[in-house]
Design a protein around this motif. Structure first.
Motif, PDB file in Angstrom:
ATOM      1  N   ARG A 195      14.924 -18.862 -31.445  1.00 15.41           N
ATOM      2  CA  ARG A 195      15.517 -18.043 -32.627  1.00 15.41           C
ATOM      3  C   ARG A 195      16.614 -18.820 -33.444  1.00 15.41           C
ATOM      4  O   ARG A 195      16.893 -18.784 -34.694  1.00 15.41           O
ATOM      5  CB  ARG A 195      15.939 -16.712 -32.047  1.00 15.41           C
ATOM      6  CG  ARG A 195      16.366 -15.696 -33.172  1.00 15.41           C
ATOM      7  CD  ARG A 195      16.945 -14.488 -32.638  1.00 15.41           C
ATOM      8  NE  ARG A 195      16.992 -13.279 -33.375  1.00 15.41           N
ATOM      9  CZ  ARG A 195      17.532 -12.298 -33.323  1.00 15.41           C
ATOM     10  NH1 ARG A 195      18.166 -11.877 -32.074  1.00 15.41           N
ATOM     11  NH2 ARG A 195      17.505 -11.095 -34.109  1.00 15.41           N
ATOM     12  N   CYS A 205      11.149  -8.078 -30.277  1.00 18.93           N
ATOM     13  CA  CYS A 205      11.776  -9.364 -30.347  1.00 18.93           C
ATOM     14  C   CYS A 205      11.017 -10.348 -31.148  1.00 18.93           C
ATOM     15  O   CYS A 205      11.305 -11.028 -31.955  1.00 18.93           O
ATOM     16  CB  CYS A 205      12.094  -9.671 -28.892  1.00 18.93           C
ATOM     17  SG  CYS A 205      13.209  -8.497 -28.008  1.00 18.93           S
ATOM     18  N   GLU A 264      10.905  -9.982 -34.685  1.00 14.73           N
ATOM     19  CA  GLU A 264      12.179 -10.256 -35.385  1.00 14.73           C
ATOM     20  C   GLU A 264      12.352 -11.753 -35.302  1.00 14.73           C
ATOM     21  O   GLU A 264      13.043 -12.231 -36.280  1.00 14.73           O
ATOM     22  CB  GLU A 264      13.306  -9.475 -34.520  1.00 14.73           C
ATOM     23  CG  GLU A 264      13.584  -8.189 -34.744  1.00 14.73           C
ATOM     24  CD  GLU A 264      14.618  -7.486 -34.112  1.00 14.73           C
ATOM     25  OE1 GLU A 264      15.058  -6.327 -34.400  1.00 14.73           O
ATOM     26  OE2 GLU A 264      15.049  -7.994 -33.092  1.00 14.73           O
ATOM     27  N   LYS A 287       9.619  -5.709 -26.084  1.00 15.10           N
ATOM     28  CA  LYS A 287       9.285  -7.313 -26.231  1.00 15.10           C
ATOM     29  C   LYS A 287       8.816  -7.616 -27.269  1.00 15.10           C
ATOM     30  O   LYS A 287       8.951  -8.816 -27.735  1.00 15.10           O
ATOM     31  CB  LYS A 287       8.745  -7.488 -24.830  1.00 15.10           C
ATOM     32  CG  LYS A 287       9.684  -7.203 -23.631  1.00 15.10           C
ATOM     33  CD  LYS A 287       8.966  -7.092 -22.741  1.00 15.10           C
ATOM     34  CE  LYS A 287       7.571  -6.487 -22.209  1.00 15.10           C
ATOM     35  NZ  LYS A 287       8.049  -4.955 -21.591  1.00 15.10           N
ATOM     36  N   ASN A 322      17.688  -4.664 -27.811  1.00 14.04           N
ATOM     37  CA  ASN A 322      18.881  -5.369 -27.375  1.00 14.04           C
ATOM     38  C   ASN A 322      18.762  -5.973 -25.827  1.00 14.04           C
ATOM     39  O   ASN A 322      18.959  -7.082 -25.545  1.00 14.04           O
ATOM     40  CB  ASN A 322      20.026  -4.627 -27.703  1.00 14.04           C
ATOM     41  CG  ASN A 322      20.386  -4.551 -29.062  1.00 14.04           C
ATOM     42  OD1 ASN A 322      19.903  -5.456 -29.959  1.00 14.04           O
ATOM     43  ND2 ASN A 322      21.434  -3.814 -29.554  1.00 14.04           N
ATOM     44  N   ASN A 354      15.443 -16.803 -27.343  1.00 11.07           N
ATOM     45  CA  ASN A 354      16.743 -16.836 -28.144  1.00 11.07           C
ATOM     46  C   ASN A 354      16.936 -18.433 -28.481  1.00 11.07           C
ATOM     47  O   ASN A 354      17.425 -18.676 -29.315  1.00 11.07           O
ATOM     48  CB  ASN A 354      17.736 -16.486 -26.972  1.00 11.07           C
ATOM     49  CG  ASN A 354      18.138 -15.002 -27.003  1.00 11.07           C
ATOM     50  OD1 ASN A 354      18.617 -14.595 -27.945  1.00 11.07           O
ATOM     51  ND2 ASN A 354      17.960 -14.142 -26.085  1.00 11.07           N
ATOM     52  N   TRP A 395      16.214  -8.780 -25.602  1.00 11.29           N
ATOM     53  CA  TRP A 395      16.912 -10.035 -26.071  1.00 11.29           C
ATOM     54  C   TRP A 395      17.588 -10.584 -24.937  1.00 11.29           C
ATOM     55  O   TRP A 395      17.820 -11.853 -24.944  1.00 11.29           O
ATOM     56  CB  TRP A 395      17.524  -9.737 -27.571  1.00 11.29           C
ATOM     57  CG  TRP A 395      16.671  -9.935 -28.706  1.00 11.29           C
ATOM     58  CD1 TRP A 395      16.315  -9.057 -29.421  1.00 11.29           C
ATOM     59  CD2 TRP A 395      16.126 -11.031 -29.124  1.00 11.29           C
ATOM     60  NE1 TRP A 395      15.756  -9.288 -30.540  1.00 11.29           N
ATOM     61  CE2 TRP A 395      15.385 -10.669 -30.409  1.00 11.29           C
ATOM     62  CE3 TRP A 395      15.880 -12.339 -28.593  1.00 11.29           C
ATOM     63  CZ2 TRP A 395      14.539 -11.441 -31.056  1.00 11.29           C
ATOM     64  CZ3 TRP A 395      15.054 -13.203 -29.362  1.00 11.29           C
ATOM     65  CH2 TRP A 395      14.463 -12.757 -30.499  1.00 11.29           C
ATOM     66  N   ASP A 407       8.574 -13.380 -22.197  1.00 16.04           N
ATOM     67  CA  ASP A 407       9.548 -14.334 -22.848  1.00 16.04           C
ATOM     68  C   ASP A 407       8.595 -15.421 -23.058  1.00 16.04           C
ATOM     69  O   ASP A 407       8.703 -16.263 -24.096  1.00 16.04           O
ATOM     70  CB  ASP A 407      10.907 -14.393 -22.279  1.00 16.04           C
ATOM     71  CG  ASP A 407      11.883 -15.572 -22.838  1.00 16.04           C
ATOM     72  OD1 ASP A 407      11.973 -15.440 -24.282  1.00 16.04           O
ATOM     73  OD2 ASP A 407      12.494 -16.170 -22.011  1.00 16.04           O
TER      74      ASP A 407
END
Length: 419
Positions: A36, A62, A65, A59, A23, A33, A26, A356
C-alpha cells in the motif's frame, strides 16, 4: 463514478462498525501494508477500472482499498450470498469504493449484483470461482470490450478457466492465483483448515475430540481440514478418487476408504472436492442419527441438498446456520450453512494473516497483468515465480525471519553438471 450514488448495499449507516473490522484487518496484514505504501506513491492503476468478485468481508475490503489507493476505480460484488458482511460493504462505500452486495440476497439479486459490477466496464477483474468470467463469456459479451485480463482466486475457478482455454473460448488472459505456492500451501491448507473448524465449532458448539470426521477430498484444502480435525482429537477418515492423494492420506496417518463405507462411520462430514453430489442419497441412508454435514468447496453443490430434502419428512432450522432433516425412519441429518462454504457462511473466513499473503499475490498479479496482458494471449497463466517468492519474502520480513543465501561457490556448483 460516485460510489455512494451507484452502490446497492443494505444500509450505509452500518459503515462505522464495518470500519472497525477493516481497521483490525489492516493491523494484521503486513504484506498489504507494505504494498500500500508503495502503490499509493506510484499510482500504477491510475485511470483503470477494476471489478472484484470475492467473499465480501474485512480482508477483501483491504484488498479493494489497496487497489483503490493504486489509482483505480473499484467496483466490488460478493462471490457467495452468505459471506457478504453488510457493515463492511457500507464502510467501503463510505471510502469511495462502489459495492453491489447484500447478505443473503435472492438468487436473482445475487446474479444482478455481479452483472451490475461488470456494467462498470472494467479493464481488469479479480474473480472467485469464475463467476465474472462466465457471465462475460456466456451472457454479456458486450461488457467484455475493455477487459485486458484478470486473476482467479480458487481451484474451482481455474478448472473452469482451463476448460474454456482448452476449448478455445477464453477471450482474455487470466492468472491462476490459486496455483501459487504462497497461496495453496498457506491459504488452502492452513487457512481452510482453521477457518472451517472455526465455523463448525461456533455453529454447533459440539466437541470434536473422540468423534469420527470424514474429509471428502484430500487436496490442499482437504489436507488442512484433516490436519486440524486430528489436532482437535478426532478420528479422521479420508475419501478420495485419486490414488496418489489417497496414498498420501494413508501415510499421513488417516484411514482411507470409499465414501459408501465412510458414510456408516462419520459424525462430521466435510466436502472439499470442487465436484457435485459427492454426498447423496445412497450415503444419507447409511449415516448415523445426528450426522453433521458441512461443505468447504466453492459452490453449494457438493452435498446433494435436493436429494436430502426429497427423502425427508421434516426440514427445519434448529439453530442458526443449522438445518435439520428428519428421514422417514426418524434419523436426523444436520446441514451447516445450507451447504455453502462453512468457513465463510458460518464464520469469518480465513485468518487475516493468511489472506494477507493471498491478497498480496492478487495485487501483484493484477499489476503484472496490466503491464503484460498483450504478451500473454488468451490463456491461463501460472503466477510468475518472482511474484510468488516476493510475497513469501515480505511475509518472512514482517515476522522478523531471516533465511540463508547461496554463496558464489554454491551457485556455481548448482549450475554445473560436473562434480
Amino acid at each position: 463514478m460516485n460510489a455512494a450514488t451507484n452502490s446497492l448495499i443494505r444500509d450505509i449507516n452500518l459503515a462505522p462498525q464495518g470500519r472497525l473490522k477493516i481497521n483490525w484487518a489492516w493491523q494484521h496484514m503486513p504484506v498489504l501494508n507494505r504494498l500500500r505504501e508503495k502503490l499509493m506513491a506510484e499510482k500504477p492503476l491510475q485511470g483503470q477500472k477494476v471489478a472484484i468478485c470475492l467473499h465480501l468481508e474485512a480482508k477483501t475490503a483491504c484488498l479493494a482499498e489497496l487497489i483503490r489507493d493504486a489509482g483505480a476505480e473499484v467496483a466490488v460484488c460478493g462471490s457467495n450470498p452468505l459471506s457478504t458482511q453488510d457493515d463492511v460493504s457500507a464502510a467501503l462505500v463510505a471510502e469511495g469504493v462502489t459495492v453491489f452486495a447484500k447478505y443473503n440476497p435472492t438468487p436473482d439479486e445475487f446474479k444482478f449484483y455481479q452483472i451490475h459490477t461488470l456494467e462498470t466496464l472494467p479493464d481488469l477483474i479479480i474473480d472467485d470461482g469464475g463467476d465474472l468470467v462466465s457471465i462475460l463469456h456466456a451472457e454479456r459479451p458486450d461488457l467484455m470490450r475493455q477487459v485486458k485480463g484478470g486473476c482467479e482466486e480458487t481451484t474451482t475457478g481455474i478448472l473452469r478457466l482451463r476448460a474454456m482455454e482448452k476449448q478455445g473460448e477464453l477471450q482474455f488472459p487470466m492468472v491462476g492465483v490459486n496455483e501459487a505456492f504462497s497461496k495453496f500451501l498457506f491459504d488452502n491448507r492452513y487457512g481452510t483448515g482453521q477457518s472451517v473448524w472455526d465455523g463448525i465449532n461456533r455453529t454447533t458448539n459440539l466437541v470434536v475430540a473422540g468423534k469420527t470426521v470424514v474429509v471428502v477430498g484430500y487436496g490442499w484444502c482437504g489436507r488442512g481440514v484433516a490436519m486440524r480435525a486430528k489436532g482437535l482429537g478426532a478420528n479422521v477418515v479420508v475419501t478420495e478418487i485419486d490414488a496418489i492423494s489417497a496414498a498420501e492420506a494413508h501415510m499421513d496417518g488417516f484411514a482411507v476408504m470409499p465414501i459408501r463405507e465412510a458414510a456408516k462411520r462419520g459424525d462430521f462430514f466435510i466436502t472439499v472436492t470442487g465436484n457435485k453430489n459427492v454426498i447423496s442419497t445412497e450415503h444419507y441412508h447409511l449415516m448415523k442419527d445426528g450426522a453433521i454435514l458441512a461443505n468447504a468447496g466453492h459452490f453449494d453443490i457438493e452435498i446433494d441438498k435436493p436429494a436430502l430434502e426429497s427423502i425427508s419428512t421434516s426440514v427445519q432450522v434448529v439453530r442458526e446456520n443449522i438445518t435439520e432433516y428428519i428421514l422417514e425412519d426418524g434419523r436426523r441429518i444436520h446441514l451447516i450453512a445450507e451447504g455453502r462454504l462453512a468457513n465463510l457462511a458460518a464464520g469469518d473466513g480465513h485468518p487475516t494473516e493468511i489472506m494477507d499473503m493471498t491478497f498480496g499475490l492478487q495485487a501483484l498479479c493484477l499489476l503484472y497483468m496490466d503491464e503484460n496482458y498483450q504478451k500473454i494471449g488468451n490463456r491461463v497463466l501460472d503466477v510468475p515465480y518472482q511474484i510468488d517468492e516476493q510475497v513469501a519474502r515480505y511475509y518472512l520480513e514482517a515476522n522478523g525471519i531471516a533465511i540463508d543465501e547461496l554463496n558464489k561457490e554454491q551457485e556455481e556448483y548448482q549450475a554445473s553438471w560436473k562434480l
